[in-house]
Motif scaffolding. Structure first.
Motif, mmCIF file in Angstrom:
data_model
loop_
_atom_site.group_PDB
_atom_site.id
_atom_site.type_symbol
_atom_site.label_atom_id
_atom_site.label_comp_id
_atom_site.label_asym_id
_atom_site.label_seq_id
_atom_site.Cartn_x
_atom_site.Cartn_y
_atom_site.Cartn_z
ATOM 1 N N GLY A 1 -32.347 -13.554 138.123
ATOM 2 C CA GLY A 1 -33.478 -13.506 139.042
ATOM 3 C C GLY A 1 -33.983 -14.917 139.292
ATOM 4 N N GLU A 2 -35.190 -15.198 138.854
ATOM 5 C CA GLU A 2 -35.809 -16.513 139.045
ATOM 6 C C GLU A 2 -35.211 -17.544 138.098
ATOM 7 O OE1 GLU A 2 -38.251 -17.386 141.289
ATOM 8 O OE2 GLU A 2 -38.009 -15.381 142.125
ATOM 9 N N LEU A 3 -35.022 -18.757 138.605
ATOM 10 C CA LEU A 3 -34.547 -19.892 137.818
ATOM 11 C C LEU A 3 -35.537 -21.036 138.001
ATOM 12 C CD1 LEU A 3 -30.795 -19.822 138.924
ATOM 13 C CD2 LEU A 3 -31.791 -18.761 136.896
ATOM 14 N N ALA A 4 -35.843 -21.747 136.927
ATOM 15 C CA ALA A 4 -36.786 -22.858 137.013
ATOM 16 C C ALA A 4 -36.327 -23.984 136.101
ATOM 17 C CB ALA A 4 -38.185 -22.398 136.610
ATOM 18 N N ARG A 5 -36.746 -25.221 136.431
ATOM 19 C CA ARG A 5 -36.417 -26.366 135.592
ATOM 20 C C ARG A 5 -37.567 -27.356 135.621
ATOM 21 N NH1 ARG A 5 -36.802 -27.353 140.729
ATOM 22 N NH2 ARG A 5 -35.687 -29.101 141.615
ATOM 23 N N GLU A 6 -37.619 -28.146 134.551
ATOM 24 C CA GLU A 6 -38.612 -29.209 134.429
ATOM 25 C C GLU A 6 -37.904 -30.413 133.831
ATOM 26 O OE1 GLU A 6 -42.965 -29.054 132.734
ATOM 27 O OE2 GLU A 6 -41.534 -29.254 131.085
ATOM 28 N N CYS A 7 -38.133 -31.583 134.390
ATOM 29 C CA CYS A 7 -37.504 -32.812 133.906
ATOM 30 C C CYS A 7 -38.600 -33.837 133.637
ATOM 31 C CB CYS A 7 -36.526 -33.366 134.944
ATOM 32 S SG CYS A 7 -35.253 -32.196 135.451
ATOM 33 N N LEU A 8 -38.611 -34.390 132.421
ATOM 34 C CA LEU A 8 -39.601 -35.403 132.052
ATOM 35 C C LEU A 8 -38.887 -36.680 131.650
ATOM 36 C CD1 LEU A 8 -42.150 -33.328 129.938
ATOM 37 C CD2 LEU A 8 -42.474 -34.247 132.225
ATOM 38 N N GLY A 9 -39.194 -37.771 132.338
ATOM 39 C CA GLY A 9 -38.637 -39.072 131.982
ATOM 40 C C GLY A 9 -39.309 -39.601 130.733
ATOM 41 N N GLN A 10 -38.522 -40.209 129.861
ATOM 42 C CA GLN A 10 -39.024 -40.749 128.610
ATOM 43 C C GLN A 10 -39.078 -42.278 128.690
ATOM 44 O OE1 GLN A 10 -40.020 -38.431 126.106
ATOM 45 N NE2 GLN A 10 -39.719 -37.216 127.949
ATOM 46 N N PRO A 11 -39.867 -42.929 127.836
ATOM 47 C CA PRO A 11 -39.976 -44.385 127.855
ATOM 48 C C PRO A 11 -38.633 -45.100 127.655
ATOM 49 C CG PRO A 11 -41.712 -43.454 126.501
ATOM 50 C CD PRO A 11 -40.797 -42.331 126.866
ATOM 51 N N ASP A 12 -37.691 -44.466 126.947
ATOM 52 C CA ASP A 12 -36.398 -45.110 126.702
ATOM 53 C C ASP A 12 -35.402 -44.891 127.845
ATOM 54 O OD1 ASP A 12 -35.760 -42.438 126.382
ATOM 55 O OD2 ASP A 12 -34.944 -42.652 124.355
ATOM 56 N N VAL B 1 -35.048 -25.591 130.956
ATOM 57 C CA VAL B 1 -34.537 -24.638 131.946
ATOM 58 C C VAL B 1 -35.057 -23.250 131.604
ATOM 59 C CG1 VAL B 1 -32.461 -23.614 132.961
ATOM 60 C CG2 VAL B 1 -32.444 -26.023 132.275
ATOM 61 N N GLY B 2 -35.558 -22.540 132.608
ATOM 62 C CA GLY B 2 -36.025 -21.175 132.450
ATOM 63 C C GLY B 2 -35.189 -20.229 133.300
ATOM 64 N N VAL B 3 -34.826 -19.091 132.716
ATOM 65 C CA VAL B 3 -33.998 -18.097 133.396
ATOM 66 C C VAL B 3 -34.658 -16.733 133.238
ATOM 67 C CG1 VAL B 3 -31.732 -16.972 133.447
ATOM 68 C CG2 VAL B 3 -31.901 -19.399 132.833
ATOM 69 N N GLU B 4 -34.830 -16.026 134.344
ATOM 70 C CA GLU B 4 -35.295 -14.644 134.306
ATOM 71 C C GLU B 4 -34.230 -13.772 134.938
ATOM 72 O OE1 GLU B 4 -39.069 -14.186 136.224
ATOM 73 O OE2 GLU B 4 -40.144 -15.070 134.549
ATOM 74 N N GLY B 5 -34.120 -12.549 134.466
ATOM 75 C CA GLY B 5 -33.147 -11.623 135.019
ATOM 76 C C GLY B 5 -33.585 -10.196 134.821
ATOM 77 N N ARG B 6 -32.749 -9.291 135.306
ATOM 78 C CA ARG B 6 -33.084 -7.875 135.251
ATOM 79 C C ARG B 6 -31.854 -7.073 134.877
ATOM 80 N NH1 ARG B 6 -37.269 -5.245 136.472
ATOM 81 N NH2 ARG B 6 -38.309 -7.003 137.426
ATOM 82 N N ALA B 7 -32.066 -6.083 134.022
ATOM 83 C CA ALA B 7 -31.024 -5.125 133.659
ATOM 84 C C ALA B 7 -31.322 -3.825 134.389
ATOM 85 C CB ALA B 7 -31.018 -4.893 132.153
#
Length: 193
Positions: free
Chosen positions: A91-102, A109-115
């Motif tokens: 179903g829905e897919l989501a992502r988040e990316c955070l840059g680090q000081p180095d 990553v988030g994944v939703e689905g349905r059975a």
């Protein structure tokens, strides 16, 4: 005259106050100890805190080929809708990316689905294999596989599941050109109980 004297005295105090503050210096410029005590609650300027950067490259999630759904049929009758036991779908897919000081990027990553139950299906608990791959071209940076369980209660025909995969670290060399791929894979979702 006393009113004028008071005004001059206030002006003199204000000038002295500004002179004292001017000796404090700007933060980080090695101002006076008194200025540092006021601004930083200590006699020295603390080192700057490294910050996470949210404005970094974060690609759209792709679904792997053949990974959008898993169907299970009774008696091996693939394609026969009357023998479809279950279908598990993304179903829905989501992502988040955070840059680090180095220079690395940490990906979540988030994944939703349905059975869903088919005509030949029964209520119960289904195991669902979820794969998350972060790669650059043909080089795999991270390959995460999770099995989640989704329960379809008696009297119901569907249920939802979700997976959140955190802590995927992408090196600075790959931080501007990686891909995120998600899919359902492995064996068909199996029913338990």
């Amino acid at each position: 005259m006393s009113g004028m004297f008071r005004a001059k005295a206030r002006f003199a105090v204000a000038v002295l106050g500004l002179t004292a503050l001017a000796g404090c210096g700007a933060p980080g410029e090695g101002g006076s100890s008194l200025g540092n005590m006021v601004l930083f609650a200590g006699p020295t300027v603390p080192p700057p805190m490294p910050r996470q950067t949210e404005d970094v490259y974060c690609p759209t999630i792709k679904v792997s080929e053949g990974g959008s759904a898993i169907q299970a049929y009774s008696g091996g009758a693939v394609g026969d809708a009357t023998r479809l036991r279950s279908q598990i779908a993304l179903g829905e897919l989501a992502r988040e990316c955070l840059g680090q000081p180095d220079g690395t990027t940490v990906v979540k990553v988030g994944v939703e689905g349905r059975a869903l139950l088919g005509a030949g299906g029964a209520a119960g608990r289904y195991d669902v294999p979820v794969h998350i791959v972060v790669k650059r071209g043909s080089t795999v940076i991270a390959n995460r596989s999770r099995r989640v369980s989704v329960a379809i209660p008696a009297g119901q025909t569907q249920a939802s599941f979700s997976v959140i995969e955190e802590g995927i670290v992408v090196s600075p060399n790959d931080a501007t050109s990686f891909e995120i791929e998600v899919g359902l894979g492995g064996k068909a979702a199996s029913r338990r109980g």
